[in-house]
Design an enzyme around this catalytic site. Structure first.
Site, PDB file in Angstrom:
ATOM      1  N   GLU A 156       0.807  -1.220   0.000  1.00  0.00           N
ATOM      2  CA  GLU A 156       0.000   0.000   0.000  1.00  0.00           C
ATOM      3  C   GLU A 156       0.848   1.283   0.000  1.00  0.00           C
ATOM      4  O   GLU A 156       0.740   2.133   0.876  1.00  0.00           O
ATOM      5  CB  GLU A 156      -0.970   0.009   1.181  1.00  0.00           C
ATOM      6  N   GLU A 312      -6.902  -7.288  -1.197  1.00  0.00           N
ATOM      7  CA  GLU A 312      -7.444  -7.173   0.147  1.00  0.00           C
ATOM      8  C   GLU A 312      -8.886  -6.684   0.106  1.00  0.00           C
ATOM      9  O   GLU A 312      -9.218  -5.763  -0.644  1.00  0.00           O
ATOM     10  CB  GLU A 312      -6.644  -6.181   1.001  1.00  0.00           C
TER      11      GLU A 312
END
Length: 684
Positions: A156, A312
């Site tokens: 991320e 995710e």
């Protein structure tokens, strides 16, 4: 039935299913139980090592790979593949104490401390050297491990740290500016430094745009946004270079964060082998599924339609919103299928086993705190079984019937300070346009300014504040060749340096749109302006413009206030096509205008009689076999006719139930069907 292609470049057959597994948080005796349960749930891929740097390298001189050796051997023995992370998202304490300059500095000069994650300066040479050393050690050790299916770089990027204002970042910024502008005279021209006596005589005088007494040079801020995206990308590319050298043939990804302003995902995706995304729609938001569809269409578009991976999502509630609402099992299933409906070849989660400690201990997991007695565990097993039944769709693709032009440079420039209105935000402008097409059953692709436009009968540009002449020329050619362009307000204003185009707005689009903007007319908060569209009353909010036509026909007019009687929406014939201009922000009324160019371009929904709240997309296999996804986002039963305009009705087999479908499909509340349809020549 089509050939099973697997997920993009990975070797794992069928659809990917699993999630992040953090076994270092648990005694090794728990690992055996975990992999047994994974196998029972149908998990075929787990992400490991994301935050394991301190475990893998307890200090600068020592390594500990024994636990990871045992872990990879264990999952492989149970037929589970590994998405192996490089663990560089969270530098260990020993590194930041030995090199405190690793820690990032804010625009106000505050150095952020250790104790969270992503605590690093993107320009820190100490951080980069340590990260590359770790990646090299991992790649040398595990490149031939049979469990390895995918490399997961970092985690991320841009989540917590998007910029740093320390001396190292300043030096890096100056080097970036030298490469971009060549010499300081060109920098001064590009930045317009004649204003406010900001002229530089040396690059050494340039600093990052730290907190200043008043407004900062807007082109400096724009270049800073570009630099920050590139600085983080350089970190990713440094790690990927090691993996490509030592582990060729194993695909590399890093997980994106949906539609993130900070990073130019067009440029980032060029360096990924497989696009992956983390998406966390809010169960408390009634429009969350529309926003998710927008994100998924972008992820699919980043690699020109190639399958992507939902890396995710939350099995139920997250832990970081002010109020964290859980997902009912039916909603979790529906939203998982939605990712597949829009091009994903896998559904992964954060995380596998719920944490007992740390900031995310109340984040839901595939295996909740209660274990296999929990409701969430039953959902995990059921979804795994359904994904196995859908395995044949892996590798199939879909293409949008219309395209949206997305330019990160323009996004950054649009949201700089000192504009006529601070309410003109890119995603706020985009969402009602996207929602209008979504509600009408039209699938959308996103394209960059340099992207391929041929084959799209309709191109939407909700905003093109920053527009260079090369992109404008491409839009001219697109329309002349028969395309339909719909352009939103406050477009064609500046060039790539954020300098206003000469000759009046919308600059290089003036001839194409057949209008000139005399004055921008922002609408105050809470107020609206009336617009008449052939007898239909619409309401503009946030923005309007005083425009004059220069060959364009008026489609809608303002009917109150100072703009009463003036054009609000126009259409201009240009070659074989047409260019439409919306001079105002119409919010939820946008679709009433878009219906006109949709009809003119001949853009039609997959199913014309789609009930409200039902989403329909169709993926196609290599042999033309179709996979029609029907998703009911409402709490009521919906009957979906399978009739289509001008062609025979669809028929197919529901892969979820095995039932044959003809004429219509009835969907339960929050229900779904995935119909395998016969091969056809109609596919995009």
């Amino acid at each position: 039935m089509t050939e099973n292609h697997g997920t993009g470049p990975t070797r794992v057959p069928g659809l990917l299913y699993g999630g992040d597994w953090n076994p270092e948080q648990w005694p090794e005796k728990v690992w055996a139980e975990d992999v047994e349960l994974m196998a029972a749930a149908g998990v075929n891929l787990v992400t490991v090592g994301v935050f394991s740097w301190a475990q893998l390298q307890p200090d600068a001189r020592h390594w500990d790979f024994g636990w990871l050796d045992r872990l990879l051997d264990l999952v492989h023995a149970h037929g589970i593949a590994v998405d192996l992370a490089t663990a560089t998202a969270s530098p260990p304490a020993w590194l930041v104490r030995a090199h405190p300059e690793v820690l990032p500095v804010t625009a106000d000069g505050v150095r952020l401390e250790f104790g969270s994650r992503q605590h690093y300066c993107p320009s820190s040479t100490a951080y980069r050297a340590a990260a590359v050393r770790l990646v090299r050690a991992l790649a040398e050790r595990y490149r031939d491990h049979p469990a390895l299916a995918l490399w997961h770089v970092h985690n991320e990027y841009g989540d917590h740290v998007q910029e740093c204002f320390c001396p190292a970042s300043a030096a890096d910024f100056r080097g970036w500016l030298r490469r971009r502008h060549g010499d300081v005279d060109e920098l001064n021209r590009s930045w317009g430094t004649a204003f406010w006596s900001q002229r530089y005589t040396s690059f050494d005088q340039v600093e990052p745009p730290r907190t200043a007494p008043g407004p900062v040079n807007p082109t400096q801020l724009l270049d800073w946004r570009r630099f920050c995206s590139d600085a983080l990308l350089a970190l990713y590319r440094a790690e990927k270079a090691v993996l490509d050298e030592l582990s060729p043939g194993v695909p590399v990804t890093t997980n994106f964060m949906s539609m993130l302003k900070a990073l130019d995902y067009w440029e980032w995706s060029r360096h990924e082998d497989l696009v992956s995304d983390d998406a966390y729609p809010d169960p408390a938001d009634p429009n969350a599924h529309v926003h998710a569809a927008l994100t998924y269409d972008l992820m699919r578009s980043l690699k020109a339609g190639r399958p992507w991976l939902l890396m995710e999502q939350a099995p139920s509630a997250v832990s970081w919103r002010p109020v964290n609402v859980p997902k009912p099992p039916a909603l979790h299933r529906l939203w998982s299928l939605q990712a597949l409906a829009r091009g994903a070849d896998g559904v992964l989660h954060f995380q596998w086993r719920a944490s007992a400690a740390g900031a995310e201990k109340f984040h839901s997991a595939m295996l909740p705190h209660r274990g296999t007695a929990a409701r969430g565990w039953r959902t995990t097993v059921a979804l795994g079984a359904e994904l196995r039944r859908l395995g044949e769709i892996a590798g199939s693709r879909l293409r949008g019937q219309a395209a949206v032009l997305l330019d990160w440079d323009s996004w950054w420039a649009l949201e700089l300070d000192d504009h006529p209105s601070a309410r003109m935000r890119w995603t706020d402008l985009l969402r009602p346009w996207y929602a209008a097409l979504y509600e009408r059953g039209i699938t959308v692709d996103f394209v960059p300014p340099t992207g391929e436009l041929d084959g799209y009968p309709l191109l939407l540009a909700p905003n093109l504040y920053l527009l260079d002449t090369a992109t404008a020329d491409r839009l001219h050619r697109y329309v002349r060749a028969g395309g339909r362009l719909v352009c939103g307000p406050f477009s064609g204003i500046t060039d790539r340096h954020d300098h206003v185009h000469p000759g009046g707005h919308p600059g290089p689009l003036r001839d194409l749109l057949g209008v000139v903007v005399d004055e921008h007319w922002p609408i105050p908060d809470g107020a609206t302006t009336a617009v008449d569209l052939d007898g239909t009353a619409l309401r503009a909010e946030r923005w309007s413009e005083w425009i004059e036509t220069e060959g364009a026909a008026t489609v809608a007019r303002y009917t109150d206030g100072e703009l009463a009687g003036r054009p609000a929406v126009t259409r201009h014939r240009h070659g074989a096509g047409s260019a439409w201009y919306l001079s105002c922000h119409l919010g939820t009324d946008t679709g009433r205008v878009l219906d006109l160019p949709l009809a003119e371009a001949g853009v039609r929904a997959e199913l014309p009689d789609l009930p409200d709240g039902v989403e329909a997309t169709r993926r196609y296999g290599a042999d033309g076999t179709g996979y029609l996804f029907l998703l009911n986002h409402t709490p009521a039963e919906r009957r979906v006719p399978l009739d289509r305009t001008g062609t025979r009705p669809l028929t197919g087999t529901d892969l979820l139930t095995g039932a044959e479908a003809a004429g219509a499909v009835t969907l339960a509340p929050l229900g779904a069907a995935v119909l395998r349809t016969p091969p056809t020549e109609e596919r995009p």
